[in-house]
Design a protein around this motif. Structure first.
Motif, mmCIF file in Angstrom:
data_model
loop_
_atom_site.group_PDB
_atom_site.id
_atom_site.type_symbol
_atom_site.label_atom_id
_atom_site.label_comp_id
_atom_site.label_asym_id
_atom_site.label_seq_id
_atom_site.Cartn_x
_atom_site.Cartn_y
_atom_site.Cartn_z
ATOM 1 N N ASN A 217 0.765 -1.059 0.200
ATOM 2 C CA ASN A 217 0.089 -0.141 -0.093
ATOM 3 C C ASN A 217 0.859 1.253 -0.251
ATOM 4 O O ASN A 217 0.779 2.405 -0.720
ATOM 5 N N THR A 218 1.967 1.286 0.809
ATOM 6 C CA THR A 218 2.812 2.439 0.884
ATOM 7 C C THR A 218 3.567 2.456 -0.694
ATOM 8 O O THR A 218 3.889 3.674 -1.088
ATOM 9 N N HIS A 219 3.962 1.445 -1.057
ATOM 10 C CA HIS A 219 4.424 1.398 -2.514
ATOM 11 C C HIS A 219 3.548 2.082 -3.642
ATOM 12 O O HIS A 219 3.697 2.990 -4.432
ATOM 13 N N HIS A 220 2.124 1.494 -3.507
ATOM 14 C CA HIS A 220 1.302 2.043 -4.624
ATOM 15 C C HIS A 220 0.823 3.482 -4.140
ATOM 16 O O HIS A 220 0.582 4.000 -5.332
ATOM 17 N N ALA A 221 0.823 4.036 -2.768
ATOM 18 C CA ALA A 221 0.795 5.464 -2.599
ATOM 19 C C ALA A 221 2.007 6.040 -3.336
ATOM 20 O O ALA A 221 1.776 7.462 -3.650
ATOM 21 N N HIS A 222 3.057 5.608 -3.272
ATOM 22 C CA HIS A 222 4.576 6.511 -3.390
ATOM 23 C C HIS A 222 5.332 5.525 -4.393
ATOM 24 O O HIS A 222 6.309 5.230 -4.002
ATOM 25 N N PRO A 223 4.952 4.961 -5.273
ATOM 26 C CA PRO A 223 5.870 4.249 -6.523
ATOM 27 C C PRO A 223 7.035 4.806 -6.898
ATOM 28 O O PRO A 223 8.087 4.143 -7.391
ATOM 29 N N GLY A 224 7.138 6.445 -6.921
ATOM 30 C CA GLY A 224 8.552 7.019 -7.118
ATOM 31 C C GLY A 224 9.469 7.064 -6.096
ATOM 32 O O GLY A 224 10.438 7.629 -6.318
ATOM 33 N N VAL A 225 9.084 6.191 -4.911
ATOM 34 C CA VAL A 225 10.063 6.518 -3.736
ATOM 35 C C VAL A 225 10.792 5.122 -3.503
ATOM 36 O O VAL A 225 9.990 4.040 -3.394
ATOM 37 N N TYR A 226 11.964 5.048 -3.572
ATOM 38 C CA TYR A 226 12.540 3.589 -3.717
ATOM 39 C C TYR A 226 12.614 3.044 -2.390
ATOM 40 O O TYR A 226 12.472 1.645 -2.339
ATOM 41 N N ARG A 227 12.560 3.878 -1.195
ATOM 42 C CA ARG A 227 12.278 3.306 0.045
ATOM 43 C C ARG A 227 11.210 3.115 0.361
ATOM 44 O O ARG A 227 10.205 4.007 0.381
ATOM 45 N N ILE A 228 10.370 1.686 0.601
ATOM 46 C CA ILE A 228 8.984 1.648 0.517
ATOM 47 C C ILE A 228 8.472 1.664 1.991
ATOM 48 O O ILE A 228 7.505 2.076 2.323
ATOM 49 N N SER A 229 9.289 1.344 2.949
ATOM 50 C CA SER A 229 9.017 1.168 4.365
ATOM 51 C C SER A 229 8.802 2.614 4.732
ATOM 52 O O SER A 229 9.458 3.524 4.585
ATOM 53 N N GLY A 230 7.686 2.667 5.939
ATOM 54 C CA GLY A 230 7.394 4.130 6.364
ATOM 55 C C GLY A 230 7.478 4.112 8.026
ATOM 56 O O GLY A 230 7.622 4.948 8.539
ATOM 57 N N ARG A 231 7.460 2.891 8.664
ATOM 58 C CA ARG A 231 7.555 2.822 10.078
ATOM 59 C C ARG A 231 8.580 1.944 10.436
ATOM 60 O O ARG A 231 9.114 1.078 9.770
ATOM 61 N N TRP A 232 9.016 2.399 11.645
ATOM 62 C CA TRP A 232 10.302 1.494 12.072
ATOM 63 C C TRP A 232 10.159 -0.092 11.946
ATOM 64 O O TRP A 232 11.153 -0.663 11.792
ATOM 65 N N TYR A 233 9.048 -0.523 12.207
ATOM 66 C CA TYR A 233 8.969 -2.069 11.973
ATOM 67 C C TYR A 233 8.821 -2.509 10.509
ATOM 68 O O TYR A 233 8.660 -3.744 10.254
ATOM 69 N N GLU A 234 8.729 -1.632 9.686
ATOM 70 C CA GLU A 234 8.670 -1.911 8.165
ATOM 71 C C GLU A 234 9.935 -2.051 7.679
ATOM 72 O O GLU A 234 10.476 -1.255 7.246
ATOM 73 N N ILE A 235 10.483 -3.161 7.463
ATOM 74 C CA ILE A 235 12.078 -3.591 7.211
ATOM 75 C C ILE A 235 12.106 -3.613 5.728
ATOM 76 O O ILE A 235 11.138 -4.512 4.953
ATOM 77 N N ASP A 236 12.772 -2.913 4.915
ATOM 78 C CA ASP A 236 12.875 -2.912 3.567
ATOM 79 C C ASP A 236 14.472 -2.987 3.134
ATOM 80 O O ASP A 236 15.136 -2.237 3.005
ATOM 81 N N VAL A 237 14.871 -4.316 3.231
ATOM 82 C CA VAL A 237 16.286 -4.686 2.952
ATOM 83 C C VAL A 237 16.683 -4.253 1.642
ATOM 84 O O VAL A 237 17.899 -3.606 1.410
ATOM 85 N N VAL A 238 15.848 -4.302 0.413
ATOM 86 C CA VAL A 238 16.173 -3.868 -0.645
ATOM 87 C C VAL A 238 16.729 -2.387 -0.762
ATOM 88 O O VAL A 238 17.437 -2.117 -1.533
ATOM 89 N N ALA A 239 15.782 -1.702 -0.065
ATOM 90 C CA ALA A 239 16.228 -0.348 -0.304
ATOM 91 C C ALA A 239 17.747 0.118 0.522
ATOM 92 O O ALA A 239 18.388 1.095 -0.147
#
Ligand SMILES: [Zn+2]
Ligand SMILES: [Zn+2]
Length: 252
Positions: A217-239
């Protein structure tokens, strides 16, 4: 037979070969190589490059890394980078509507890549843009030849390389793709209001080993932002991997 039908057949064969191979040549130590392949093919080739770079242009990348990651993406068996990116742009454009290439509402048919638009739906503008890149055109033209050449060479050296380095990561990546396309458009929480059913799903991100795209949902809201996580517990290793490779002399 279309290239997409060939790809689906190849994925099916690789699933059987991978499963049978693991039973016959079971060796837990080799699973370390499978994990390394997941990082190279799925995280860098598919997610960091084909998805966040090619489809969404969310960061800048030097030429050498572009070529390297495009090559690595071949072994994820999601198809050519041009096909992946142009289909994905249409997924965002028509998400969860009747023109979505892989709507979650189609359930198992979307999971198994059996929806008709998955094959046909391409963003014409994205195809035109990416056809300017000779390396991507070369990969598209010789996709299966490159794949078979590498698999044959690997098998001649040691059949376990084909099984653990090339086949098992495909089985895992295909399963994860189903999780994202179906589960992450049905179950979870929404951090942003979007015009689709995309959801953030912590369990899906665990299954994806922290890939990050499960915060969909975060990605669909902001597809142009490469870091997908928004909260501390949302881990995004690819970013974090993208941070290692992206060009930092240009703003994102
Ligand atoms: Zn989506
Ligand atoms: Zn996307």
């Amino acid at each position: 037979m279309s290239d997409f039908s060939k790809l689906r057949l190849l994925i099916l064969i690789v699933h059987f070969a991978g499963m049978a191979g693991v039973i016959v040549y079971w060796s837990p130590a080799w699973l370390v190589l499978t994990l390394i392949s997941v990082v190279l093919f799925t995280w860098l080739g598919q997610e960091a490059y084909c998805h966040r770079y090619l489809a969404h242009r969310s960061y800048e990348l030097g030429h050498v890394w572009q070529k390297t990651f495009a090559f690595l993406s071949i072994f994820n068996l999601f198809g050519s980078p041009i096909g992946i990116a142009s289909t994905h742009v249409n997924h965002h454009r028509y998400s969860d509507g009747p023109s979505d290439p892989h709507p979650a509402s189609a359930g198992w048919r979307t999971w198994l890549w059996l929806t008709p638009r998955f094959e046909q739906s391409r963003s014409v503008g994205t195809v035109k843009r990416l056809m300017q890149d000779e390396w991507l055109v070369f990969i598209q033209r010789h996709y299966f030849r490159i794949y078979f050449s590498v698999i044959c060479a690997a098998s001649l050296i040691d059949i376990r390389i084909a099984i653990y380095v090339f086949f098992l990561p495909v089985v895992y990546a295909f399963f994860c793709n189903g999780v994202v396309n179906v589960i992450c458009h049905r179950y979870g929480y929404q951090s942003f209001q979007t015009n689709d059913d995309s959801k953030n799903n912590l369990i899906a991100n665990l299954i994806l080993l922290g890939n990050g795209v499960a915060f969909h949902n975060t990605h669909h809201a902001h597809p142009g932002v490469y870091r997908i996580s928004g909260r501390w517990y949302e881990i995004d290793v690819v970013a974090s991997l993208i941070d290692l490779f992206r060009r930092k002399d240009r703003p994102n």
